[in-house]
Motif scaffolding. Structure first.
Motif, short mmCIF file in Angstrom:
data_model
loop_
_atom_site.label_atom_id
_atom_site.label_comp_id
_atom_site.label_asym_id
_atom_site.label_seq_id
_atom_site.Cartn_x
_atom_site.Cartn_y
_atom_site.Cartn_z
N ALA A 1 40.35 57.96 44.53
CA ALA A 1 40.23 58.97 45.59
C ALA A 1 40.50 60.37 45.02
CB ALA A 1 41.21 58.66 46.72
N GLU A 2 41.49 60.46 44.13
CA GLU A 2 41.81 61.75 43.52
C GLU A 2 40.61 62.27 42.72
OE1 GLU A 2 45.60 63.48 41.15
OE2 GLU A 2 44.58 61.86 40.11
N PHE A 3 40.00 61.36 41.95
CA PHE A 3 38.86 61.78 41.13
C PHE A 3 37.68 62.19 42.01
CE2 PHE A 3 35.23 61.09 38.22
CZ PHE A 3 35.61 62.00 37.25
N ARG A 4 37.52 61.49 43.13
CA ARG A 4 36.44 61.85 44.06
C ARG A 4 36.61 63.30 44.52
NH1 ARG A 4 32.68 59.27 47.10
NH2 ARG A 4 33.41 57.21 46.47
N SER A 5 37.83 63.68 44.84
CA SER A 5 38.05 65.06 45.31
C SER A 5 37.80 66.06 44.18
CB SER A 5 39.44 65.21 45.92
OG SER A 5 40.38 65.60 44.96
N GLN A 6 38.14 65.66 42.95
CA GLN A 6 37.88 66.56 41.81
C GLN A 6 36.38 66.75 41.59
OE1 GLN A 6 40.28 64.47 38.90
NE2 GLN A 6 42.13 65.62 39.40
N VAL A 7 35.63 65.65 41.71
CA VAL A 7 34.16 65.75 41.54
C VAL A 7 33.58 66.60 42.66
CG1 VAL A 7 31.99 64.43 41.59
CG2 VAL A 7 33.92 63.60 40.24
N GLU A 8 34.07 66.39 43.87
CA GLU A 8 33.56 67.17 45.01
C GLU A 8 33.79 68.66 44.80
OE1 GLU A 8 33.96 63.71 48.44
OE2 GLU A 8 35.44 65.33 48.38
N ARG A 9 34.99 69.01 44.31
CA ARG A 9 35.27 70.44 44.07
C ARG A 9 34.38 70.98 42.96
NH1 ARG A 9 40.91 70.96 42.53
NH2 ARG A 9 41.04 68.71 42.57
#
Lengths: 141, 543
Positions: B17-25
């Motif tokens: 989930a953390e990586f998903r938010s990093q990719v989204e940003r």
């Protein structure tokens, strides 16, 4: 806001501070060899990360407390972005000082979101109140 | 194999989930590629020559059938229907789209897998003996320690921004199949008195442009004291390791520049300063992990093996290894068909081997650092059936531990660091040498081909090492001889000027033929090289 820095505390508080209000805090470089630390005379220390690529500052909190008996507050500042906030609290920083420039660059939302990290577990013991230690939980220590 | 509990599972899901938010940003342009790079690298995502590459961790090389099937599904759903198994017992996907990588990680998390720390300047995926837990000659099963290390190093806040990457390897046998002496830290687990487990710590091995053999740093450390001791080593390395030059940033250079004794003293002083009470759980955690390993139920063979043929016998002689359980065998599945791409497997092959493992190997598989797969628990009476199924999907090449069992890095076909191609060289070498090894005993002769000085294919410690360089725009291949990656690890020596790409197969053939001519009975290629010296080999290649 202007030049005011934001202080993001491990307990979730965010405080706006005039940039000058941290004068008098003792500055320590993140690269400092813990063996060279001498007792501190102030009640606030800032560990400055010149570059996040250099993670030595994350080992320094423990060393400052262990080697010098220092019991005051320890802040992190410098090249820290929202993605590093959780690590900073895990190793025992009380707060991260975010410059006005960095606050703006990443946006207040990102900083506030980082106070509720997606990763809320770590294996080893942790100082962060947002995280639980898996090993502590398994072995009830 | 180790089975996650809810906490292990939650951590992997949260990291995804953390990586998903990093990719989204990143996709929203809130962070730059420069800022995203260290974040994606911490999670195995590289930007290569043509596309992103995702490296998925296969901790200490152990996989279930279900996990292998998921890897096949990911290859089909997000990639081009294949994956590449690496020398770190991992798998790499060469064509994922950035926007889909968070979905890949969610799919991985659904089968207790992840890509945590498969790149970046942190502690990387721990590797071990591919025969861990089943080798007939094993003293202590290294897997509980490997899992303890995986947990300890996962998102460790002090060791996420080291001077350089950091690699651990563990073995529990006197015969080292994990190449522990060419890792930053190599651990040998041994049994001590009264059922205790002891570890020898080897420090400062490595390859790259400055190959080094590790030195014995600490002997007979009880396993319950290991984590604080490793923390002490990591802190001293983090503190004093060089950051001014990335080619001098590994612990092998720190050890060489500081000296063994001085570094040991620094580590000892740091170790004394560590609060041991914070590690009081290690013994019980080690025991918990060891107790949680899913152990196969071994049966007695119900029927004697009756079916056989010459091809099967050749495969059995070459690819089947002794198991500690009587009546069982370890079957090594070659990903090195002559003329093929070393370590590549199609989704069809992955699914086939997952099914074979489910039926014949307690649903368990291994990835070896030689880029092959293993069925670790096969009844000897089932070997023929297993072989028949492998033949159907072109996975029955009988060449384990022969020269055509080549380790090759992705090289210039994929890698942004490469200076020369390695895959096409491996293909032409394996095609040529396969004919020779079918008629001559070449067991144990290793050939490793790296496409640049970073030595991802471990060419320094191959009996025959090939290093691809670029000389004024032309690929040029240096040959080294006499390397070993076992308990007697040694660095190969260059025998002369580099040769052209087209000449590599012929040069290797000449080396092998000369070795066969002059070897004594049971003498390995590096032993022959040590005995006769460089000159005669040089003469054989260039004369």
């Amino acid at each position: 806001m202007g030049d005011d820095a934001q202080i993001v505390y491990s307990d979730g508080r965010i405080e706006t501070r005039n940039a000058q209000s941290t004068t008098g805090f003792q500055q320590v470089d993140g690269e400092t060899d813990p063996g060279t630390l001498t007792p501190f005379t102030t009640q606030s220390i800032i560990v400055n990360f010149n570059s996040i690529a250099d993670g030595r500052g994350f080992s320094l909190v423990k060393a400052i407390r262990q080697n010098t008996g220092y019991q005051g507050a320890i802040f992190a500042s410098g090249d820290i972005n929202p993605d590093h906030l959780s690590f900073a609290f895990q190793v025992g920083f009380d707060a991260v000082i975010v410059s006005a420039e960095r606050w703006q660059k990443y946006g207040g939302d990102s900083w506030r979101a980082a106070l509720n990290p997606a990763v809320r577990l770590s294996y080893s013991q942790t100082h962060s109140k947002s995280l639980q230690s898996i090993w502590q939980q398994r072995h009830r220590i | 194999m180790y089975r996650y509990d809810e906490l292990d599972q939650s951590l992997v899901e949260q990291r995804s989930a953390e990586f998903r938010s990093q990719v989204e940003r990143r996709l929203a342009g809130k962070i730059s590629e420069a800022e995203f790079k260290p974040l994606r690298l911490m999670n195995g995502l590289y930007l290569q020559l043509h596309a992103y590459m995702l490296r998925v961790a296969i901790p200490y090389g152990v996989l279930s059938s279900k996990q292998m099937t998921k890897l096949a599904d990911i290859a089909d759903k997000y990639d081009r229907g294949y994956g590449h198994f690496t020398t770190r017992q991992n798998i790499q996907y060469n064509w994922p789209k950035l926007i889909e990588t968070p979905d890949i990680l969610d799919d991985l998390a659904s089968v207790q897998m992840h890509a945590i720390q498969t790149s970046g300047n942190c502690i990387r995926n721990v590797t071990t003996d591919p025969f861990a837990g089943v080798a007939a000659d094993e003293e202590v099963d290294p897997r509980p320690l490997c899992e303890l290390l995986r947990q300890w190093s996962t998102l460790h806040p002090e060791f996420a921004y080291l001077p350089r990457k950091f690699k651990f390897a563990v073995t529990g046998s006197a015969v080292d199949r994990a190449a522990i002496k060419v890792h930053d830290i190599g651990l040998r687990v041994k049994s001590g008195p009264n059922d205790t487990v002891l570890t020898d710590i080897w420090v400062g091995g490595g390859q790259g442009r400055t190959p080094k053999i590790a030195q014995l740093f600490k002997a007979n450390l009880p396993v319950e004291d290991l984590l604080p001791y490793l923390e002490a080593i990591m802190r001293v390395y983090n503190r004093y390791g060089r950051r001014d030059n990335k080619y001098k940033a590994r612990i092998k250079i720190l050890l060489a520049e500081t000296g063994l004794e001085a570094l040991q003293q620094q580590v000892e002083a740091e170790y004394q300063s560590i609060d041991q009470t914070a590690f009081s759980y290690i013994e019980s955690e080690y025991a918990r992990i060891a107790g949680n390993l899913i152990k196969p139920e071994y049966h007695t063979a119900t029927e004697a093996p009756t079916r056989t043929n010459a091809e099967f016998e050749a495969w059995r002689r070459q690819n089947v290894k002794p198991h500690k359980q009587s009546g069982y065998a370890i079957a090594v599945v070659s990903l090195k068909p002559a003329g093929g791409i070393p370590g590549d497997a199609t989704s069809i092959q992955m699914r086939a081997i997952a099914d074979i493992a489910e039926r014949y190997s307690s649903s368990e598989l291994r990835v070896t650092h030689r880029q092959n797969l293993i069925l670790p628990h096969v009844l000897e009476s089932d070997l023929f059936s297993v072989w028949e199924l492998l033949v159907k999907v072109d996975l029955a090449e009988a060449n384990i531990d022969l020269p055509s069992d080549i380790i090759a890095c992705p090289g210039l076909d994929y890698c942004a660091l490469a200076t020369a191609r390695s895959i096409p060289i491996a293909q032409s070498v394996s095609k040529k040498i396969r004919a020779t090894e079918l008629t001559t005993d070449l067991k144990g002769v290793s050939v490793n081909i790296s496409g640049c000085i970073n030595a991802c294919a471990h060419h320094h410690v191959a009996n025959i090492g090939v290093l691809g360089l670029n000389k004024s725009g032309v690929e040029n291949y240096q040959l080294t001889l006499g390397g070993r990656n076992d308990q007697n690890a040694s660095i190969g020596q260059r025998i002369g000027p580099g040769v052209a790409a087209d000449d590599v197969p012929e040069a290797i053939e000449r080396i092998v033929n000369f070795y066969v001519d002059v070897r004594e009975i049971h003498e390995s290629l590096p032993d022959t090289f040590d005995r006769v010296g460089k000159e005669p080999f040089r003469e054989a290649v260039y004369g």
